[in-house]
Write a protein that holds these residues in place. Sequence first.
Motif, PDB file in Angstrom:
ATOM      1  N   ALA A  53      27.052 -25.375  88.017  1.00  0.00           N
ATOM      2  CA  ALA A  53      25.695 -25.471  88.565  1.00  0.00           C
ATOM      3  C   ALA A  53      24.663 -25.112  87.492  1.00  0.00           C
ATOM      4  CB  ALA A  53      25.549 -24.561  89.778  1.00  0.00           C
ATOM      5  N   TYR A  54      24.957 -24.118  86.674  1.00  0.00           N
ATOM      6  CA  TYR A  54      24.037 -23.748  85.590  1.00  0.00           C
ATOM      7  C   TYR A  54      23.918 -24.885  84.580  1.00  0.00           C
ATOM      8  CZ  TYR A  54      25.009 -19.073  87.452  1.00  0.00           C
ATOM      9  OH  TYR A  54      25.178 -17.987  88.265  1.00  0.00           O
ATOM     10  N   ALA A  55      25.027 -25.524  84.288  1.00  0.00           N
ATOM     11  CA  ALA A  55      25.002 -26.653  83.349  1.00  0.00           C
ATOM     12  C   ALA A  55      24.180 -27.809  83.921  1.00  0.00           C
ATOM     13  CB  ALA A  55      26.424 -27.106  83.036  1.00  0.00           C
ATOM     14  N   VAL A  56      24.300 -28.046  85.219  1.00  0.00           N
ATOM     15  CA  VAL A  56      23.498 -29.094  85.870  1.00  0.00           C
ATOM     16  C   VAL A  56      22.013 -28.745  85.775  1.00  0.00           C
ATOM     17  CG1 VAL A  56      22.941 -30.154  88.103  1.00  0.00           C
ATOM     18  CG2 VAL A  56      25.330 -29.926  87.379  1.00  0.00           C
ATOM     19  N   GLY A  57      21.679 -27.485  86.007  1.00  0.00           N
ATOM     20  CA  GLY A  57      20.287 -27.057  85.889  1.00  0.00           C
ATOM     21  C   GLY A  57      19.751 -27.254  84.481  1.00  0.00           C
ATOM     22  N   ALA A  58      20.552 -26.892  83.483  1.00  0.00           N
ATOM     23  CA  ALA A  58      20.143 -27.066  82.088  1.00  0.00           C
ATOM     24  C   ALA A  58      19.988 -28.552  81.760  1.00  0.00           C
ATOM     25  CB  ALA A  58      21.164 -26.405  81.160  1.00  0.00           C
ATOM     26  N   ALA A  59      20.904 -29.375  82.248  1.00  0.00           N
ATOM     27  CA  ALA A  59      20.808 -30.825  82.006  1.00  0.00           C
ATOM     28  C   ALA A  59      19.575 -31.411  82.686  1.00  0.00           C
ATOM     29  CB  ALA A  59      22.076 -31.514  82.505  1.00  0.00           C
ATOM     30  N   ALA A  60      19.261 -30.927  83.879  1.00  0.00           N
ATOM     31  CA  ALA A  60      18.060 -31.408  84.588  1.00  0.00           C
ATOM     32  C   ALA A  60      16.801 -31.060  83.803  1.00  0.00           C
ATOM     33  CB  ALA A  60      18.006 -30.815  85.994  1.00  0.00           C
ATOM     34  N   VAL A  61      16.763 -29.857  83.254  1.00  0.00           N
ATOM     35  CA  VAL A  61      15.620 -29.468  82.429  1.00  0.00           C
ATOM     36  C   VAL A  61      15.521 -30.371  81.200  1.00  0.00           C
ATOM     37  CG1 VAL A  61      14.699 -27.654  80.931  1.00  0.00           C
ATOM     38  CG2 VAL A  61      15.533 -27.074  83.204  1.00  0.00           C
ATOM     39  N   ALA A  62      16.653 -30.602  80.534  1.00  0.00           N
ATOM     40  CA  ALA A  62      16.652 -31.455  79.347  1.00  0.00           C
ATOM     41  C   ALA A  62      16.158 -32.858  79.683  1.00  0.00           C
ATOM     42  CB  ALA A  62      18.051 -31.505  78.729  1.00  0.00           C
ATOM     43  N   LEU A  63      16.637 -33.400  80.790  1.00  0.00           N
ATOM     44  CA  LEU A  63      16.194 -34.729  81.219  1.00  0.00           C
ATOM     45  C   LEU A  63      14.703 -34.718  81.542  1.00  0.00           C
ATOM     46  CD1 LEU A  63      16.784 -37.654  82.026  1.00  0.00           C
ATOM     47  CD2 LEU A  63      17.389 -36.796  84.296  1.00  0.00           C
ATOM     48  N   GLY A  64      14.275 -33.712  82.286  1.00  0.00           N
ATOM     49  CA  GLY A  64      12.862 -33.616  82.639  1.00  0.00           C
ATOM     50  C   GLY A  64      11.959 -33.512  81.423  1.00  0.00           C
ATOM     51  N   GLU A  65      12.359 -32.716  80.460  1.00  0.00           N
ATOM     52  CA  GLU A  65      11.550 -32.575  79.239  1.00  0.00           C
ATOM     53  C   GLU A  65      11.559 -33.856  78.412  1.00  0.00           C
ATOM     54  OE1 GLU A  65       9.370 -30.578  78.422  1.00  0.00           O
ATOM     55  OE2 GLU A  65       9.805 -28.614  79.256  1.00  0.00           O
ATOM     56  N   THR A  66      12.679 -34.539  78.388  1.00  0.00           N
ATOM     57  CA  THR A  66      12.755 -35.819  77.662  1.00  0.00           C
ATOM     58  C   THR A  66      11.811 -36.831  78.302  1.00  0.00           C
ATOM     59  OG1 THR A  66      15.036 -35.416  76.990  1.00  0.00           O
ATOM     60  CG2 THR A  66      14.283 -37.700  76.963  1.00  0.00           C
ATOM     61  N   LEU A  67      11.833 -36.907  79.623  1.00  0.00           N
ATOM     62  CA  LEU A  67      10.934 -37.848  80.330  1.00  0.00           C
ATOM     63  C   LEU A  67       9.491 -37.445  80.146  1.00  0.00           C
ATOM     64  CD1 LEU A  67      12.989 -38.341  83.620  1.00  0.00           C
ATOM     65  CD2 LEU A  67      12.755 -39.950  81.687  1.00  0.00           C
TER      66      LEU A  67
END
Length: 120
Positions: free
Chosen positions: A102-116
Motif C-alpha cells: 500500500a505504501y508503494a502504491v501511494g508513492a507511485a501515485a505521488v510520482a504519477l501525479g507529479e509527472t502529470l
Amino acid sequence: MRVGYALAAAVVFAIELVIALFVHDAVIRPYIGDSLAVVLVYLGLRAVSPLPVRTAIIAAFLIACAIEFGQYVHLIDRLHLRHQMWARFLLGGSFDLKDFAAYAVGAAAVALGETLRQKR
C-alpha cells in the motif's frame, strides 16, 4: 512554505481523519488509508522543505516503512501509548506485511501525479 502543497496536505489529512474515525472495512481503511498516508507525508514534506520530488517521495515511503517496522516491534506498547487515539492514528496499531505494498502504491501515485502536474 509552499501553500499549494500545504493545502493539499490539509485535505488529505481530513480524508485520513474521516477514514480513521468512521470507516471500518477491509479495503478502504487498511489499504487506501495506508496509501494516502504516504501521500500525506509527501505533501507535508514538500510544503515545508526544499526537497526535490524524487527525494520527498523516497523519504515519505521510508517514513511509512519505519512506522510499519515500529508496529512490528510493538513500539506503541513500548511507549505506553496504546490507549491514546492520536498515537494509534499516527503510529498505527498492528503490523501487516501487505501494508508495504500500500505504501508503494501511494508513492507511485505521488510520482504519477507529479509527472502529470509537471507536464501541464
